[in-house]
Design a protein around this motif. Structure first.
Motif, PDB file in Angstrom:
ATOM      1  N   SER A  54      -6.035  -8.808  -0.962  1.00  0.00           N
ATOM      2  CA  SER A  54      -5.080  -8.156  -0.067  1.00  0.00           C
ATOM      3  C   SER A  54      -4.623  -9.106   1.017  1.00  0.00           C
ATOM      4  O   SER A  54      -5.302 -10.083   1.346  1.00  0.00           O
TER       5      SER A  54
ATOM      6  N   LEU B 204      -8.587   1.439  -3.035  1.00  0.00           N
ATOM      7  CA  LEU B 204      -8.201   0.032  -2.927  1.00  0.00           C
ATOM      8  C   LEU B 204      -9.365  -0.825  -2.437  1.00  0.00           C
ATOM      9  O   LEU B 204      -9.549  -1.963  -2.882  1.00  0.00           O
TER      10      LEU B 204
ATOM     11  N   SER C 135      -6.859   4.378   0.458  1.00  0.00           N
ATOM     12  CA  SER C 135      -7.503   3.188   1.025  1.00  0.00           C
ATOM     13  C   SER C 135      -8.897   2.992   0.452  1.00  0.00           C
ATOM     14  O   SER C 135      -9.329   1.857   0.216  1.00  0.00           O
TER      15      SER C 135
ATOM     16  N   VAL D 233       0.829  -1.199   0.000  1.00  0.00           N
ATOM     17  CA  VAL D 233       0.000   0.000   0.000  1.00  0.00           C
ATOM     18  C   VAL D 233       0.864   1.249   0.000  1.00  0.00           C
ATOM     19  O   VAL D 233       0.489   2.281  -0.571  1.00  0.00           O
TER      20      VAL D 233
END
Length: 329
Positions: free
Chosen positions: A82, A71, A68, A53
């Motif tokens: 993830s 994602l 975030s 990240v």
């Protein structure tokens, strides 16, 4: 006066069903954002197939919560997976989405910025395809003359299969016969190869045969000096080699003009080593053939600098492979 003509109706049942369309739209919508496209590109071109990240955050100057959020959208749509490792979260493309993301994004980039036409022998590019069967038969007759160990029917079948395989994806229709003859020659050589004699054969396989596998084959040809024969193929071949990859292959100075080819059993059976590059378990298992999987970045979505970095990674792997197969090239 009201017209009584009827248009040629298309059956609505030919379209995908609503549930499937909803699921597909979710994935497409998730990627329909410039930053998310760049995130997918960075992950797809990573040698390990994943990115932290912290790496993804460097693509933009927006806040961490915004990164975030993007994602999360990709993850919830099934595009990304993830995994937390210590302090950081690492992201990778879901295995089923990797070829989809590559095909969609590369297709869009090609459509919006078409690649220049390849260089072809004089007079070949502007020739119309008239009576394809007759032209295919002519090619088969020529090749039969140099392959007496195969029957004329067998050669004709291989030429027809080669033409049909390329016709499914090639967008340059006027060059299909030229490509089909080159592809058929390669297949005939593979069919007739005596695996107990001659130089080693290596087959590189990726999804589109438009980037990684083409680069690897060209590097083997250039660095081995003919001590190793290299082939390449794709599980879902593209219509053309990526422009950036073609430029790098031109720099190597190898003979021939690369073009994507479908994977065939002939190529696998003729190989001593089969190396897959991001296409999963697509090759038939043939006794006596060695299999490897190279985790390298995908140049389809990389920047020019990223493509060169991928080229350098493949070159290092090729050097190690050649040291094993041909210690004194």
């Amino acid at each position: 006066m009201i017209s009584t003509e009827r248009c040629d109706r298309v059956d609505a049942a030919s379209a995908i069903d609503q549930r499937t369309a909803d699921r597909m739209a979710g994935a497409v919508k998730a990627m329909a954002d410039p930053l998310r496209l760049r995130m997918v590109s960075l992950i797809a071109t990573s040698p390990t197939g994943e990115a932290c990240v912290c790496d993804l955050a460097e693509l933009t100057d927006v806040s961490q919560p915004t990164v975030s959020h993007h994602l999360k959208v990709l993850r919830e749509a099934g595009v990304l997976a993830s995994e937390r490792r210590g302090t950081w979260v690492h992201y990778r493309l879901e295995s089923a989405m990797r070829p989809v993301a590559t095909a969609v994004l590369e297709g869009l980039r090609t459509a919006l910025d078409p690649q220049p036409a390849a260089h072809w022998p004089p007079g070949q590019g502007d020739r119309e395809l008239v009576d394809v069967d007759a032209r295919v038969a002519q090619i088969a007759e020529r090749l039969s003359g140099v392959t007496p160990d195969l029957s004329g029917d067998a050669v004709l079948r291989i030429v027809r299969e080669s033409f049909a395989g390329l016709a499914r994806t090639s967008r340059v229709q006027s060059h299909l016969l030229v490509l089909a003859e080159r592809f058929a020659k390669q297949r005939l050589a593979d069919v007739l190869r005596d695996r107990t004699a001659g130089v080693p054969h290596v087959l590189f396989v990726c999804v589109q045969n438009a980037g990684r596998s083409q680069l690897a084959a060209a590097l083997v040809e250039q660095r081995s000096g003919g001590a190793v024969v290299a082939r390449s193929a794709g599980s879902m071949p593209a219509s053309a080699v990526h422009a950036e990859v073609r430029a790098l292959i031109d720099e190597l100075g190898v003979d021939g003009d690369p073009f994507p080819k479908p994977l065939t059993d002939d190529a696998v059976r003729a190989a001593d080593v089969v190396i897959t590059m991001g296409c999963g378990d697509v090759c038939p298992i043939i006794p006596g053939v060695r299999y490897e999987d190279w985790q390298v970045g995908d140049p389809a979505l990389a920047s020019p600098a990223g493509v060169r970095a991928i080229r350098d990674d493949i070159a290092r792997r090729v050097d190690r492979l050649l040291a094993e197969l041909s210690p004194t090239p």
